[in-house]
Scaffold this active site. Structure first.
Site, short mmCIF file in Angstrom:
data_model
loop_
_atom_site.label_atom_id
_atom_site.label_comp_id
_atom_site.label_asym_id
_atom_site.label_seq_id
_atom_site.Cartn_x
_atom_site.Cartn_y
_atom_site.Cartn_z
N CYS A 24 -7.21 -21.62 9.13
CA CYS A 24 -6.54 -20.55 8.40
C CYS A 24 -7.33 -20.01 7.25
CB CYS A 24 -5.24 -21.07 7.82
SG CYS A 24 -4.23 -21.78 9.04
N ASN A 71 -5.98 -25.69 5.07
CA ASN A 71 -6.99 -25.20 5.99
C ASN A 71 -7.80 -26.41 6.44
OD1 ASN A 71 -9.22 -24.16 7.27
ND2 ASN A 71 -10.10 -23.23 5.45
N GLY A 72 -7.65 -26.80 7.70
CA GLY A 72 -8.43 -27.96 8.16
C GLY A 72 -7.70 -28.69 9.26
N MET A 114 -29.48 -43.18 31.22
CA MET A 114 -28.75 -42.61 32.33
C MET A 114 -27.26 -42.65 32.00
SD MET A 114 -31.12 -41.40 33.90
CE MET A 114 -30.11 -40.45 35.00
N GLU A 135 -32.81 -30.07 24.34
CA GLU A 135 -33.13 -29.93 22.92
C GLU A 135 -34.61 -30.21 22.73
OE1 GLU A 135 -31.49 -31.60 18.70
OE2 GLU A 135 -31.06 -32.77 20.47
N LYS A 151 -22.64 -39.26 25.43
CA LYS A 151 -22.36 -39.75 24.06
C LYS A 151 -21.74 -38.65 23.22
CE LYS A 151 -27.25 -39.09 23.35
NZ LYS A 151 -28.50 -39.60 22.90
#
Length: 1622
Positions: free
Chosen positions: A106, A337-338, A584, A1004, A1072
């Site tokens: 908000c 707000n949160g 993996m 990345e 993860k």
């Protein structure tokens, strides 16, 4: 003057451009903001290089906003079953499903007149500010109903007096009159019934109802959807005769409201009655309205007689699009707000508290005001009611918020030295109220005080400034209100955990420490703690094993240990003191589908933060986290006194045997041991459930008899075959829930003394379901046995492993568990173990309703599963192993982690990869058919294996089905980074995907520009450009079409971004979720380091995804930034499946993403902790279904492409995903296998035998793959898809996407349970209005008209870029101009690369810049801002120069003022930035090569830096240089306060002695003074010899031998710097 419409705002402003505060000058103005929507206003154009002032001020104001809070069903009415009787209340347990149903964010703000004089101007200004939030708020599908807006003020008595006179009522006695703002049922008869209930209740309470006033409204402006649910709005006036003090009157009104809520709960219209406010001090006007029409809807707000000294306003943005009228804010006390991450636990604890909350102020009426929480309401509403009960019981508003949302006070240098009483206050309450934890900005008022506070992480921006006419502003952005800069006397920001409060009665403003010091001094908290809080002295670890070897083995077998658990988990933690890393993904069946017995923990998956709230960083920002836990009775929080502090404090929940002994000796706790076994002599049926019932009864009795500590223990002298142990998690959960429901939970703590707990996930489960501490006696015994074994002794003797003592081994194990727990908490964004305890932050996959309802009440278990008897059988299958003769003399290996013959089934197994290699290398269809057959015959492994296709059509011939070439375009490969896998693999995959028109993903870590051009030099399959590859063709390109932007920003440069076809924002990774990536140091070769702008050999750890994506509004900003620099690339957001992902995805779609990718928990990874691979994230079948269905229900499905990945292996998988709603399909591990991977599962060691996942030259030479292999695989998959489509009678994939009605359950019986329920996946909610192809082919979403476009239309600018000329321009800017310069940089980077531009654009901007100012700059761009800026200045810049300086005439001292926001210079790879003033939190985070000079920063400066140079000429916050592995920093420390704030883990701190370092520092300061005119810099240069010794130089190990950091280098007479020895 009423606001006629938004178009009147400019006129309003252009008359008084100096201030928007139209009437009084004496104000306190606060504005907080969040999510961006498209602004409806059109853009102005550049005229002669600048923009007219009046238009600017209007735009600047209309831009003041951001907005978005977490609101759910805010319904003050208790559920019917709650109100059975006034005393026999059964607490309602909080259900995760209710909590997840809505999320959001908000915009909030307040204005307050310090003289406490009411005026209409305050209200008018609040409405203007609200109107300016409109472009950030949310609108319903009808584009007219807002998600909600509202305003709280003091009661406008003048207005009501006039009404009373008209009605012939006597003038109000203001002291004794309360006003209620009430939403009543729409239906006339129901409304009358409701009013009768209200009146009856008031009369019964002895209050006189003076009258009802119909609130005057203008219905014509309400949106269609909002109109359908619009309540009747009335105000009720009541007279309270029997009380005189304001507090007592407010309390009486509170009791009345609670009684009314209870009285109507059973009525059919019960949830249509809602009190926005009922008070003698404040009133709330709110509704499901766009903020710009709130003032037009409520005619009162336009009335000149509506006067108030303050106003809190709120604009809501909900990620779900089904808001309701009562959901709007402000609530009765708070504007929020949160997101409260711990809300489920907070609600459960509040309910447990109900029995013990008592205070004389209630005069014995506590029963009538319960319940204090409502699981069906939002986190904001529940926090509001928790604050309300504290305030109504006599606490001040500030005190209530300090108790509920404490700051990170531990290890805080300033607090512990200067304000010890504040630390005592927090310590006292820590054991009584668990923190409501999560990113939150809270505004509060009780009518006498107005204030704001920020959560402990400071993950919501908040800036404030004050003017000479005594006006103070607080806003989460600067530039939201036009202000005459010469009147500004101070500029600052609210940092983490800080508070600001305005005392309206006395007209004072209190800053953070003043507020806290005042509150903390009210009682002798320090004395109470000292006298009553007991801490345990660390107990020694046992130095020899307690059991015989054989007995240890029997225990391990009985309690379900596998040899993998012992060797890979326990022993590895004992040896290294950290959790083991593996690689993996998790490719074994879910526990409920498996044929092997599993421990109960394996049915639980950890929840994690994504988008609506951020994960936090346990590695680098651990200073906000704590594992401390208090044991003992938690007293009545409404009564103050020393007895409440009578508890035992533990520094960690992991106990050794000695500490457990200590606890047992504590007489005040009266500990009681409850043994947890069940008896199967009369058969298994019902035995487990019966034992749990008896256990709960015993616990109940113990607590009623005064025990404050229950120890649930599975120790016994000897194990008995017919008395297996109850799974400890089941026992803890059942006792915890039983005590909550019987109102006893606050009276005692639960400790588990158990053999069934050894891994971090298991500890987390026990704590999450109610245990305060755990003594893992068998795990500790296993550590001792390992250390004493001959094998270990010999290995240590031969130097094959570091020597550790037996005590050290156990210490290491406990240290690893503690670190693992911090990581698990941080994934969900939770800082404190005390808030995690009982918060149930898990999802369950495979337990039935009866089990969940008894022991894990409120947790999500979407697919049902095992019953008690089935669980008992599973426990027993372990137990019998300890007693059977034929059990081997050593532990069995279940093969849950590593594949082994005879162990658990792994879907990526050697046989599968051999068959696949044969098919793709020989290009043999028969071999592919064998591979398909292998998959068809495999054991049930994933949820989709329980489903098959059915069709309503006759088969058609394959020839009529769309060609394979159009199907393969929907395929992409996973985000595998170059670094995790070798260059050969990465390039081969990219070339293959480009050949078929699919898309590969860079992962990345950047990309080598050599890969961006098509090959033209191929001879016999080899190319000199890419000499290490074979099987090439002319025309191949090795570029990755999808380029990833992850939290580490490695390799993200402007040129990288403009060369992408799509840009992917990685929020989470299947293997993860909630954590950052990691690349072991041995894999960072010189080539990898060059691409990533880092140092060879230094391990790279990415932060968790929080730096610029810590809320939905920040993610929307990053999407905006990427669309800005590359308007032709679609932006995708990668999420991981978990419950609630549909709501998250709705927010992402509203945030303007083009693609949403849903990953399953089974995705692969190059390196990750084992517990993360195994225990976080959910199956993509559920995540995809929820996302697809929620987007359709919200009318957002057409806006985004849905992509899915995680364990896809075949055409059947593709079709299953299609039927569940996916448009595109990702293959990760399988693409690697097709190019040669043999699943050795040693990626993290750099020793891959076939060179797929290694950076070692000699291993890479063995790489067997060619691009053609992968091309063959994808063509086979596409042909398989065609074959099945033909059988189903459909000619194209478009026709079956989203068609869950084509799926049915297979007729198979599972080994463990017949109670799985897949109806959720099979439910059908309709189809999007466009075909999948139309959705995929739509154009890239735009940012709308932006300032950069206007600059780029300027002929002089075009000429300068085209012909590399020099040009100067001056442009006005304001805070809705976001990511300015990003698009210009993109144009230059596309044409010249990151370094090739020889021209110069000198751009000067005047005003307040929006977020991401000067992002992604390239060399040749010199940008000057005269004014101030918001968050993310210089994000990702690769060159050029940024100068930020205040305007000439200012009334404040620039070096004391905050002039740029948080997270500046994030991921910068070059260039320079000079800031005359201070910056916010996380300055220069992940800076790679940029140089910066700034005059002060907030917390976490230079975090994760890998290169460059930062100079700070002033104060810094805490935790400087955390994770800094490269680059240098120079910090001026003129009052000796720096060292306690340093994070010394990596860097060393030294004085600037090296001549080259002194030159570097001085020349940067000289440049700073020249460019910004800095007074501070000039003073330093003037007295250089005095200031130089006051600078510290921060040096990471990789920089220790550089000339700048090493005094070994000297300066010769010619000015060269050379090594001394030379």
């Amino acid at each position: 003057m009423a606001m006629k419409s938004v178009s009147s705002v400019p006129n309003l402003l252009s008359t008084t451009p100096s201030s928007v505060l139209s009437s009084d000058k004496n104000f306190f103005f606060v504005d907080f903001v969040g999510l961006y929507c498209k602004s409806k206003s059109t853009r102005r154009r550049l005229g002669g290089g600048s923009i007219s002032r009046a238009r600017l001020s209007a735009r600047r104001l209309s831009s003041s906003v951001r907005a978005v809070i977490d609101l759910e069903r805010v319904n003050g009415v208790a559920p019917a079953e709650d109100s059975a009787s006034s005393s026999g209340l059964k607490p309602q347990v909080a259900h995760l499903e209710d909590i997840l149903s809505e999320r959001g964010a908000c915009g909030v703000g307040f204005i307050a007149n310090l003289d406490n004089i009411g005026s209409h101007g305050v209200v008018k200004d609040a409405l203007i500010a609200l109107g300016c939030m409109e472009h950030r708020g949310g609108c319903g599908a009808d584009n007219d109903s807002g998600d909600g807006s509202g305003l709280m003020s003091s009661i406008p008595w003048d207005l009501f007096e006039v009404w009373a006179k008209e009605q012939g009522l006597a003038p109000f006695d203001k002291l004794h009159t309360g006003v209620g703002m009430v939403f009543l049922p729409q239906d006339e008869t129901f409304m009358q019934e409701a009013k009768q209930v209200v009146e009856k209740t008031f009369e019964k309470e002895g209050l006189q109802v003076l009258g009802w006033r119909t609130v005057p409204i203008n219905v014509s402006i309400v949106g269609k959807n909002a109109k359908e649910t619009m309540p009747n709005m009335q105000q009720v006036f009541v007279r309270i005769v029997k009380e005189d003090s304001t507090d007592d009157i407010e309390r009486e009104l509170y009791i009345c409201r609670k009684l009314i809520e209870r009285a109507v709960a059973s009525e059919s219209w019960g949830n249509e009655l809602y009190f926005c406010s009922l008070s003698n001090q404040t009133i709330v006007y709110k509704g499901m309205l766009r903020s710009e029409v709130l003032g037009l809807f409520y005619l009162d707000l336009q009335n000149e007689l509506y006067k108030s000294p303050f106003a809190i306003y709120h604009r809501r943005y909900s990620t779900n699009t089904s808001p309701r009228w009562p959901l709007a804010q402000p609530m009765r006390f708070l504007g929020h707000n949160g997101e409260i991450n711990t809300v489920q636990g907070n609600l459960n604890w509040m309910q447990s508290r109900e029995a013990s909350l008592k205070s004389p102020v209630w005069r014995g009426r506590e029963n009538e005001i319960r319940p204090f929480g409502n699981p069906k309401a939002s986190d904001s509403a529940n926090l509001d009611s928790a604050a309300e009960i504290l305030i109504r019981s006599g606490r001040t508003a500030e005190e209530a918020l300090m108790i509920l949302v404490p700051e990170a006070y531990k290890n805080h240098p300033t607090l512990s030295i200067k304000y010890p009483e504040v630390v005592d206050f927090y310590d006292y309450y820590k054991g009584q109220m668990e923190a409501w934890d999560g990113p939150a900005l809270l505004l509060f008022s009780d009518g006498k005080t107005v204030g704001a506070c920020l959560d402990r992480n400071g993950l919501r921006p908040a800036r404030y400034w004050r003017t000479s006419d005594n006006v103070v502003y607080v806003a989460s952005e600067v530039g939201v209100v036009p202000v005459d800069e010469s009147k500004v006397t101070m500029k600052g920001r609210l940092g983490p955990g800080m508070m600001i409060a305005v005392d309206l009665i006395n007209g004072q403003v209190f800053e953070n420490t003043e507020v806290k010091k005042r509150i903390s001094s009210l009682n002798p908290y320090g004395k109470w703690i000292q006298e009553n809080l007991r801490s345990l002295s660390p107990a020694k670890f046992n130095s020899s094993t307690i059991m015989e070897t054989e007995e240890i083995l029997r225990h391990q077998q009985a309690f379900g240990y596998s040899s993998e658990d012992v060797q890979m988990v326990i022993e590895s933690m004992a040896a290294q003191g950290k959790e083991p890393t593996f690689c993996m993904g998790d490719d074994i069946p879910l526990a409920a589908l498996s044929q092997k017995p599993h421990m109960l923990y394996d049915y639980f998956k950890q929840r994690f933060a994504q988008v609506t709230n951020p994960a936090i960083d346990p590695l680098r920002e651990g200073l906000v986290m704590s594992l401390e836990v208090n044991i003992g009775k938690r007293g009545n929080i409404l009564e103050l006194g020393p007895e409440n502090a009578s508890q035992v404090i533990l520094s960690s929940p992991v106990l050794n045997e000695g500490l457990l002994e200590e606890l047992l000796k504590d007489s005040l706790l009266k500990p009681k041991i409850l043994s947890i076994f069940f008896d199967i002599r009369k058969g298994i049926e019902g035995s487990l459930e019966k034992a749990l019932y008896y256990l709960c009864e015993a616990a109940d009795e113990a607590v009623r008899s005064g025990s404050q500590l229950l120890i649930l223990s599975d120790r016994s002298g000897s194990l008995e075959p017919t008395r297996p142990a109850i799974p400890i998690l089941l026992a803890v959960g059942a006792v915890h829930q039983h005590l909550i429901q019987n109102g006893l939970r606050m009276s005692a703590s639960i400790v588990a003394d158990t053999a069934q707990c050894f891994s971090t996930h298991q500890f987390a489960c026990l704590i999450g379901y109610g245990a305060s501490a755990i003594c893992p006696y068998l795990a500790l015994e296993t550590c001792r046995q390992w250390r004493l074994s001959n094998k270990t002794v010999n290995m240590m003797r031969n130097g094959k492993m570091p020597t550790v003592t037996i005590e050290q081994a156990q210490k290491n194990y406990c240290k690893a568990v503690n670190a693992g727990l911090l990581k698990i908490l941080s994934k969900m964004g939770i800082s404190l173990l005390s808030s995690y305890c009982g918060a149930q932050i898990f999802e369950i996959y495979g337990l039935g309703k009866e089990v969940v309802d008894l022991a894990f009440t409120g947790s999500m278990s979407k697919i049902g599963g095992l019953t008690f008897d089935e669980l008992a059988r599973e426990s027993l299958s372990f137990w019998v192993k300890a007693f059977s003769e034929d059990t081997a003399k050593r532990l069995e290996n279940f093969g849950f982690i590593q594949f082994r013959p005879g162990g658990e089934y792994h879907s990526n197994n050697p046989e599968m990869s051999k068959l696949l290699h044969k098919a793709v290398r020989e290009k043999s269809e028969t071999a592919y058919a064998v591979y398909q057959q292998h998959l068809a015959n495999r054991p049930i492994n994933v949820l989709r294996d329980l489903l098959e296709f059915k069709s309503d059509r006759a088969p058609i011939s394959v020839g009529k089905v769309e060609p394979a070439s159009s199907i393969v375009e929907r395929f992409c490969t996973g985000g595998m980074s170059l670094g995790a896998i070798s260059r050969e693999t990465h390039e081969a995959i990219a070339i293959a995907m480009n050949r078929i028109g699919g898309r590969s993903n860079s992962g990345e870590g950047g990309e080598d520009p050599i890969r961006w051009k098509p090959l033209t030099d191929v001879v016999d399959g080899y190319s000199p450009t890419l000499p290490h590859l074979k099987g090439l063709q002319n025309g191949d390109t090795a570029t990755s079409a999808i380029k990833q932007v992850a939290s580490g920003r490695f390799g993200v440069t402007p040129t990288f971004l403009v060369n992408a076809d799509q840009l992917e924002i990685k929020i989470a990774q299947g293997a993860k979720p909630g954590e950052g990536g990691q690349l072991p140091g041995q894999k960072v070769s010189a080539y990898i380091a060059r691409l990533r702008n880092s140092k060879p050999g230094v391990p790279l750890i990415s932060p968790p995804p929080h730096h610029d994506i810590y809320s939905i509004e920040d993610l929307a900003q990053l999407i905006f930034d990427l669309h800005q620099i590359n308007p032709n690339a679609k932006v995708s957001v990668k999420l991981v499946a978990e419950a609630g992902i549909g709501t998250v995805a709705s927010g992402v779609a509203k945030g303007n993403a083009d693609i949403i990718q849903i990953s399953g928990h089974d995705g692969g990874t190059g390196a990750s902790p084992i517990s993360s691979i195994k225990h976080a994230g959910g199956p993509w079948e559920l995540g995809l279904t929820e996302t697809h269905q929620t987007l359709i229900e919200n009318g957002l499905r057409e806006r985004v492409i849905l992509r899915v990945d995680g364990g896809l292996k075949s055409g059947v998988d593709v079709l299953m995903a299609a039927a569940m709603g996916a448009d595109e399909y990702g293959f990760g591990s399988l693409a690697m296998i097709a190019t040669g991977c043999v699943m050795a599962r040693i990626c993290h060691t750099n020793n891959c035998p076939v060179g797929v996942a290694s950076q070692r030259e000699e291993l890479r030479a063995r790489f067997p793959g060619v691009p053609g292999d992968l091309v063959n695989f994808f063509l086979y998959v596409a042909e398989e898809v065609r074959g099945v489509l033909a059988q189903l009678g459909y000619s194209k994939l478009d026709d079956i996407i989203g068609r869950t009605d084509l799926l049915k359950l297979r007729d198979i019986s599972l080994v463990k349970t017949q109670h799985l329920d897949l109806n959720y996946i099979l439910s059908f909610v309709g189809l999007p209005q466009w075909s999948s192809t139309a959705i995929r082919k739509q154009v890239v979403h735009t940012n709308g008209p932006v300032l950069d476009d206007i600059i780029l239309e300027d002929p002089e600018v075009i000429d300068a870029i085209e012909n590399e000329k020099v040009i100067d321009k001056t442009i006005k800017i304001c805070n809705i101009d976001r990511a300015v310069c990003g698009r210009i940089a993109g144009v230059i980077a596309k044409k010249y690369g990151d370094t090739g531009f020889a021209g110069q654009l000198n751009l000067t901007f005047l005003g307040s810049a929006g977020q991401s100012f000067a992002c992604f700059l390239t060399p040749g761009m010199n940008v000057r801002l005269v004014g101030e800026a918001n968050d993310y200045v210089g994000k990702g810049m690769a060159g050029g120069e940024v100068v930020v300086t205040p305007v000439e005439t200012i009334g404040f001292c620039p070096e004391d003022a905050t002039i740029v926001g948080n997270t500046c210079l994030y991921g910068a790879t070059g260039g320079q930035i000079f800031v005359r003033g201070k910056a916010g939190e996380r300055f220069a985070v992940r800076n790679s090569l940029s140089e910066a000079v700034v005059e002060g920063t907030g917390d976490h400066c230079c975090e994760y830096m890998t290169g460059g140079c930062v100079v700070v000429l002033g104060k810094v916050g805490r935790n400087v240089a955390a994770g800094m592995t490269g680059g240098l920093a120079y910090i001026l420390d003129d009052d000796d306060t720096l060292l306690p704030k340093m994070n010394r883990e990596i860097v060393k701190v030294q004085r600037v002695t090296a001549p080259a370092g002194q030159i570097q520092l001085k020349s940067l300061i000289e440049a700073h003074v020249e460019k910004t005119g800095s007074g501070k810099g000039a003073a330093i240069l003037k007295e250089w010899d005095k200031y130089l010794p006051l600078f510290w130089q921060l040096v990471p190990p990789s920089e220790e031998d550089t000339p700048e950091a090493s005094a070994q280098y000297v300066r010769t007479e010619t000015g060269e710097v050379i090594l001394q020895s030379a």
